[in-house]
Design a protein around this motif. Sequence first.
Motif, PDB file in Angstrom:
ATOM      1  N   ALA A  94       0.817  -1.218   0.000  1.00 56.96           N
ATOM      2  CA  ALA A  94       0.000   0.000   0.000  1.00 56.96           C
ATOM      3  C   ALA A  94       0.847   1.263   0.000  1.00 56.96           C
ATOM      4  O   ALA A  94       0.423   2.287  -0.513  1.00 56.96           O
ATOM      5  CB  ALA A  94      -0.936  -0.003   1.213  1.00 56.96           C
ATOM      6  N   VAL A  95       2.038   1.200   0.601  1.00 58.65           N
ATOM      7  CA  VAL A  95       2.957   2.339   0.621  1.00 58.65           C
ATOM      8  C   VAL A  95       4.179   1.929  -0.193  1.00 58.65           C
ATOM      9  O   VAL A  95       4.800   0.911   0.095  1.00 58.65           O
ATOM     10  CB  VAL A  95       3.358   2.726   2.059  1.00 58.65           C
ATOM     11  N   PHE A  96       4.515   2.736  -1.187  1.00 56.35           N
ATOM     12  CA  PHE A  96       5.600   2.376  -2.096  1.00 56.35           C
ATOM     13  C   PHE A  96       6.945   2.914  -1.617  1.00 56.35           C
ATOM     14  O   PHE A  96       7.568   3.773  -2.219  1.00 56.35           O
ATOM     15  CB  PHE A  96       5.239   2.766  -3.535  1.00 56.35           C
ATOM     16  N   HIS A  97       7.334   2.373  -0.476  1.00 55.60           N
ATOM     17  CA  HIS A  97       8.639   2.509   0.173  1.00 55.60           C
ATOM     18  C   HIS A  97       8.767   1.174   0.888  1.00 55.60           C
ATOM     19  O   HIS A  97       7.919   0.847   1.734  1.00 55.60           O
ATOM     20  CB  HIS A  97       8.610   3.675   1.173  1.00 55.60           C
ATOM     21  N   ILE A  98       9.763   0.373   0.529  1.00 54.35           N
ATOM     22  CA  ILE A  98       9.807  -0.982   1.080  1.00 54.35           C
ATOM     23  C   ILE A  98       9.696  -0.968   2.593  1.00 54.35           C
ATOM     24  O   ILE A  98      10.166  -0.044   3.268  1.00 54.35           O
ATOM     25  CB  ILE A  98      11.067  -1.763   0.643  1.00 54.35           C
ATOM     26  N   HIS A  99       9.058  -2.003   3.099  1.00 50.58           N
ATOM     27  CA  HIS A  99       8.908  -2.158   4.536  1.00 50.58           C
ATOM     28  C   HIS A  99       8.702  -3.636   4.849  1.00 50.58           C
ATOM     29  O   HIS A  99       8.072  -4.367   4.105  1.00 50.58           O
ATOM     30  CB  HIS A  99       7.771  -1.307   5.099  1.00 50.58           C
ATOM     31  N   LEU A 100       9.290  -4.029   5.951  1.00 48.79           N
ATOM     32  CA  LEU A 100       9.186  -5.391   6.444  1.00 48.79           C
ATOM     33  C   LEU A 100       8.205  -5.393   7.606  1.00 48.79           C
ATOM     34  O   LEU A 100       8.364  -4.634   8.559  1.00 48.79           O
ATOM     35  CB  LEU A 100      10.569  -5.879   6.893  1.00 48.79           C
ATOM     36  N   HIS A 101       7.172  -6.233   7.499  1.00 47.24           N
ATOM     37  CA  HIS A 101       6.180  -6.360   8.568  1.00 47.24           C
ATOM     38  C   HIS A 101       6.647  -7.419   9.558  1.00 47.24           C
ATOM     39  O   HIS A 101       7.012  -8.533   9.165  1.00 47.24           O
ATOM     40  CB  HIS A 101       4.831  -6.824   8.008  1.00 47.24           C
ATOM     41  N   LEU A 102       6.621  -7.084  10.821  1.00 47.08           N
ATOM     42  CA  LEU A 102       6.856  -8.020  11.918  1.00 47.08           C
ATOM     43  C   LEU A 102       5.519  -8.197  12.624  1.00 47.08           C
ATOM     44  O   LEU A 102       4.978  -7.243  13.184  1.00 47.08           O
ATOM     45  CB  LEU A 102       7.913  -7.468  12.879  1.00 47.08           C
ATOM     46  N   LEU A 103       4.963  -9.403  12.534  1.00 42.88           N
ATOM     47  CA  LEU A 103       3.639  -9.691  13.099  1.00 42.88           C
ATOM     48  C   LEU A 103       3.757 -10.777  14.153  1.00 42.88           C
ATOM     49  O   LEU A 103       4.398 -11.815  13.917  1.00 42.88           O
ATOM     50  CB  LEU A 103       2.692 -10.188  11.995  1.00 42.88           C
ATOM     51  N   GLY A 104       3.130 -10.570  15.296  1.00 42.51           N
ATOM     52  CA  GLY A 104       3.172 -11.567  16.352  1.00 42.51           C
ATOM     53  C   GLY A 104       2.107 -11.322  17.391  1.00 42.51           C
ATOM     54  O   GLY A 104       1.298 -10.407  17.281  1.00 42.51           O
ATOM     55  N   GLY A 105       2.121 -12.157  18.417  1.00 42.02           N
ATOM     56  CA  GLY A 105       1.168 -12.005  19.504  1.00 42.02           C
ATOM     57  C   GLY A 105      -0.108 -12.800  19.302  1.00 42.02           C
ATOM     58  O   GLY A 105      -1.028 -12.733  20.114  1.00 42.02           O
ATOM     59  N   ARG A 106      -0.186 -13.548  18.204  1.00 34.64           N
ATOM     60  CA  ARG A 106      -1.316 -14.447  17.960  1.00 34.64           C
ATOM     61  C   ARG A 106      -0.832 -15.549  17.027  1.00 34.64           C
ATOM     62  O   ARG A 106       0.221 -15.435  16.403  1.00 34.64           O
ATOM     63  CB  ARG A 106      -2.509 -13.724  17.345  1.00 34.64           C
ATOM     64  N   GLU A 107      -1.608 -16.609  16.926  1.00 35.78           N
ATOM     65  CA  GLU A 107      -1.270 -17.686  16.005  1.00 35.78           C
ATOM     66  C   GLU A 107      -1.492 -17.220  14.576  1.00 35.78           C
ATOM     67  O   GLU A 107      -2.523 -16.622  14.257  1.00 35.78           O
ATOM     68  CB  GLU A 107      -2.110 -18.927  16.287  1.00 35.78           C
TER      69      GLU A 107
END
Length: 113
Positions: A94-107
């Motif tokens: 959605a935003v055209f600047h690379i980004h790494l998502h770190l997702l946690g806290g749930r399965e």
Amino acid sequence: MDCIFCKIASKEISTSLVYEDDQVVAFRDNDPQAPTHILIIPREHISTINEFNDSHSGLISHMMLTATQIARELDIADDGYRLVWNCNLKGGQAVFHIHLHLLGGREMKWPPG
């Protein structure tokens, strides 16, 4: 350039940072998809991961290592987390600047969507 992530990285737009160094900044996503949802972005503007080349190998490694460090600091490393790169519109970017998502806290489920 009118890139919101460039403005965050340069501190033109103020946001609470989870992490920062000379290469990257990390902050909580405004539209979290998990209890923990951190974005790790480079200070350098790179629109999509399709622009990566051999000269970016150090940056890519640094972003991944930063994500693992943040996961440990936020106490989600042992339970598990997901790292996600999206590329272009059909890939969910959605935003055209690379980004790494770190997702946690749930399965996390598979397939992801």
